[in-house]
Design an enzyme around this catalytic site. Structure first.
Site, PDB file in Angstrom:
ATOM      1  N   CYS A  71       1.273  -0.961  -0.242  1.00 26.11           N
ATOM      2  CA  CYS A  71       0.132   0.219  -0.206  1.00 26.11           C
ATOM      3  C   CYS A  71       1.190   1.277  -0.297  1.00 26.11           C
ATOM      4  CB  CYS A  71      -1.061   0.272   1.176  1.00 26.11           C
ATOM      5  SG  CYS A  71      -1.819   1.080   1.509  1.00 26.11           S
ATOM      6  N   CYS A  77       0.176   5.349   7.512  1.00 28.03           N
ATOM      7  CA  CYS A  77      -1.015   5.520   7.837  1.00 28.03           C
ATOM      8  C   CYS A  77      -0.548   4.462   9.363  1.00 28.03           C
ATOM      9  CB  CYS A  77      -1.697   4.749   6.870  1.00 28.03           C
ATOM     10  SG  CYS A  77      -3.297   3.736   7.794  1.00 28.03           S
ATOM     11  N   ASP A 382     -13.220 -13.909  26.898  1.00 26.81           N
ATOM     12  CA  ASP A 382     -12.232 -13.506  25.759  1.00 26.81           C
ATOM     13  C   ASP A 382     -13.226 -11.649  26.184  1.00 26.81           C
ATOM     14  OD1 ASP A 382     -11.427 -12.618  23.071  1.00 26.81           O
ATOM     15  OD2 ASP A 382     -13.044 -13.589  22.190  1.00 26.81           O
ATOM     16  N   CYS A 409      -6.985 -10.342  23.136  1.00 27.36           N
ATOM     17  CA  CYS A 409      -6.383  -9.838  22.013  1.00 27.36           C
ATOM     18  C   CYS A 409      -4.754  -8.842  22.299  1.00 27.36           C
ATOM     19  CB  CYS A 409      -7.309  -9.656  20.681  1.00 27.36           C
ATOM     20  SG  CYS A 409      -8.198  -7.620  22.403  1.00 27.36           S
TER      21      CYS A 409
HETATM   22  N1  SAH Z   1     -16.162 -13.735  22.378  1.00 26.97           N
HETATM   23  C1  SAH Z   1     -16.711 -12.744  21.783  1.00 26.97           C
HETATM   24  C2  SAH Z   1     -16.564 -11.085  21.631  1.00 26.97           C
HETATM   25  C3  SAH Z   1     -15.004 -11.293  22.333  1.00 26.97           C
HETATM   26  S1  SAH Z   1     -14.634  -9.778  22.031  1.00 26.97           S
HETATM   27  C4  SAH Z   1     -16.162 -13.690  20.339  1.00 26.97           C
HETATM   28  O1  SAH Z   1     -15.359 -13.800  19.714  1.00 26.97           O
HETATM   29  O2  SAH Z   1     -17.080 -12.598  18.995  1.00 26.97           O
HETATM   30  C5  SAH Z   1     -15.022  -8.543  23.981  1.00 26.97           C
HETATM   31  C6  SAH Z   1     -16.673  -8.744  23.757  1.00 26.97           C
HETATM   32  O3  SAH Z   1     -16.352  -7.828  25.654  1.00 26.97           O
HETATM   33  C7  SAH Z   1     -17.548  -7.505  23.386  1.00 26.97           C
HETATM   34  O4  SAH Z   1     -18.403  -8.098  23.362  1.00 26.97           O
HETATM   35  C8  SAH Z   1     -17.663  -6.030  24.741  1.00 26.97           C
HETATM   36  O5  SAH Z   1     -19.081  -5.396  24.481  1.00 26.97           O
HETATM   37  C9  SAH Z   1     -17.899  -7.498  25.695  1.00 26.97           C
HETATM   38  N2  SAH Z   1     -16.921  -6.543  27.253  1.00 26.97           N
HETATM   39  C10 SAH Z   1     -16.586  -5.354  27.592  1.00 26.97           C
HETATM   40  N3  SAH Z   1     -16.784  -5.389  28.789  1.00 26.97           N
HETATM   41  C11 SAH Z   1     -17.152  -6.031  29.695  1.00 26.97           C
HETATM   42  C12 SAH Z   1     -17.545  -5.921  30.243  1.00 26.97           C
HETATM   43  N4  SAH Z   1     -17.363  -5.120  31.559  1.00 26.97           N
HETATM   44  N5  SAH Z   1     -18.752  -7.118  30.794  1.00 26.97           N
HETATM   45  C13 SAH Z   1     -18.658  -8.468  29.961  1.00 26.97           C
HETATM   46  N6  SAH Z   1     -18.594  -8.282  28.885  1.00 26.97           N
HETATM   47  C14 SAH Z   1     -17.916  -6.968  28.112  1.00 26.97           C
END
Ligand code: SAH
Length: 473
Positions: A71, A77, A382, A409
């Site tokens: 790119c 960027c 997650d 992540c």
């Molecule tokens: N496991 C899912 C989403 C992971 S991302 C997947 O793989 O698609 C993390 C998620 O945590 C998001 O949807 C976000 O909205 C949620 N989140 C963020 N803070 C939170 C909290 N304190 N309690 C519950 N969920 C939360």
């Protein structure tokens, strides 16, 4: 050493932000857009006591890891950091980043196998979220923010997002010019259109466009709709997200559906998902299947287990688990995502699921104290980048599941949380980095922990792409 002086440095390492590290004499400098092995001419930009930041002026001797960025805006960027590096070198960097964070922050000396890479590290993103602004000469522009700023780098195409995303942006720009619709100005708070979000279901081809605006009416959107319908194959729905708040949060709470169902459908590994504009959905569906396959392998389900999926989003992991478990509970903070999760469970006829709306750190302790003695076999977490709240971790410790699968992540907050868990009864068994975000410094990691008092039995799982994965390792 002074600012603006130039030096020749050999890059010998990369920091966790993907910046090359080289020494001018004995003084370490961080240089973006370099690779390990480069001999580089650099200019000092900023000095701290024990290190500095320098800009790459010229590559004097290229590293074997170096390649041409695809790119033209890659260096400016802020979206990509690693385009100058071969994909193999990127994967090595990511494996090393996870290993170092686990060691330095968590104190773990565990084997970290090679990061599982993508077949095609370009145009893999199913989502594009782009700011709208005005150029110095008054044109409507879309693009990406430069590193650490809110200056828009004008872009005529992104090499990471799905192919139609650029045409969507062009149509929005032309519509704004023709109808004299002003972009939002972050400084003054005036203007209307802030961002354009578009999403594509890779399995279905369905495309959603969501205009994020600082007002609850989108003038002349009939014209916009007409162009999207005729020029974007797969376009199925147009939404308006209202965000009147100052500041840099992209999405507001309210989304109005202007055309179509307001959601798109997608499919991962035979499971159907409905995704709305406000919900979190994994951006790389091909690698999501690889990631969830690993999470499932680590969960070691046989069909009799009761499982919690904490931070469940629209229930993607929950449904993967539910196919092999007796019961799956999920918790998620975004109400719309929980609605999507329930809908998705219904569409996939997985009735052994139950979803709660709220903060993990509140819902999980409340559930646990209301169900004393109820055995939870497996917990999957997650969390977002900041990791798990301590109240959430404490509850997990007192729930004492046989296994805990941590999908992360951000390997720095992961290492911090793992340290806490391993000081409180868990043992880290396995780690696997997965590349969901090629060309960027981000890396996803899935970890398996067992409870110390229980035997750890490894359950093999062959992902669909097993041959390919072996080849990469
Ligand atoms: N496991 C899912 C989403 C992971 S991302 C997947 O793989 O698609 C993390 C998620 O945590 C998001 O949807 C976000 O909205 C949620 N989140 C963020 N803070 C939170 C909290 N304190 N309690 C519950 N969920 C939360």
């Amino acid at each position: 050493m002074k600012k603006n002086e130039e030096y020749e440095v050999r890059i010998t390492d990369l920091n966790t932000d993907g910046e090359g590290v080289g020494k001018a004499g004995a003084f370490p400098l961080f240089v973006k857009n370099t690779c390990i092995g480069d001999l580089a001419q650099v200019r000092v930009m900023k000095l701290k006591k024990t290190y500095g930041y320098a800009r790459l002026i010229r590559v004097l001797e290229p590293s074997p890891d170096r390649c041409d960025a695809r790119c033209s805006r890659a260096a400016a960027c802020g979206g990509c950091q690693l385009q100058q590096m071969t994909y193999e070198a990127q994967l090595q960097f990511k494996t090393e980043k996870v290993r170092q964070n686990l060691r330095r922050i968590g104190g773990f000396d565990i084997e970290v196998p090679g990061c599982l890479g993508m077949r095609e590290p370009w145009h893999y993103r199913n989502k594009s979220q782009v700011p709208v602004g005005r150029s110095k000469d008054g044109r409507i522009v879309t693009g990406f923010y430069a590193h650490h700023t809110h200056d828009i780098i004008e872009s005529d195409g992104c090499a990471l997002t799905f192919e139609e995303a650029d045409a969507v942006l062009r149509i929005v720009r032309e519509w704004m010019e023709a109808q004299h619709i002003p972009p939002y100005d972050e400084e003054t708070g005036r203007g209307l259109v802030r961002h354009v979000l578009s999403r594509k279901g890779f399995a279905t081809g369905q495309i959603m466009v969501c205009v994020i605006a600082a007002g609850s009416v989108l003038p002349y959107y009939g014209e916009l709709l007409r162009h999207l319908k005729t020029e974007i194959p797969g376009f199925t729905t147009l939404c308006l997200n209202v965000n009147t708040a100052r500041g840099n949060t992209i999405l507001g709470k309210e989304t109005k559906v202007l055309y179509g169902p307001g959601v798109i459908e997608d499919e991962i590994d035979g499971l159907k998902f409905t995704v709305s504009a406000n919900s979190f959905y994994q951006v790389n569906p091909a690698q999501t299947a690889v990631l969830y396959g690993k999470a499932l392998e680590f969960a070691g389900l046989t069909g009799n287990e009761t499982v919690w999926d904490v931070y469940c989003g629209i229930g993607t992991i929950s449904l993967f688990l539910a196919r092999r478990a007796k019961k799956v509970y999920g918790v998620e903070i975004v109400p719309q995502a929980v609605e999507d999760a329930r809908l998705n469970a219904g569409r996939n006829a997985l009735q052994n699921t139950e979803f709660f709306t709220g903060k993990a750190e509140e819902v999980l302790p409340a559930w646990h104290s209301a169900h004393p003695g109820e055995k939870i076999d497996v917990i999957v977490v997650d969390p977002p980048r900041k990791g798990c709240d301590e109240a959430c971790l404490q509850t997990i410790v007192s729930m004492a599941p046989d296994r805990l699968v941590y999908v992360s992540c951000d390997s720095a907050t992961l290492a911090r949380d793992l340290k806490y868990l391993c000081e409180n009864g868990f043992r880290l068994e396995k780690v696997q980095p997965v590349d969901m975000f090629g060309m960027t410094v981000h890396v996803e990691t899935v970890c398996c922990l067992s409870h110390q008092n229980k035997d750890f039995i490894s359950v093999p799982y062959e992902p669909k792409d097993a041959d390919y994965l072996k080849q990469l390792n």
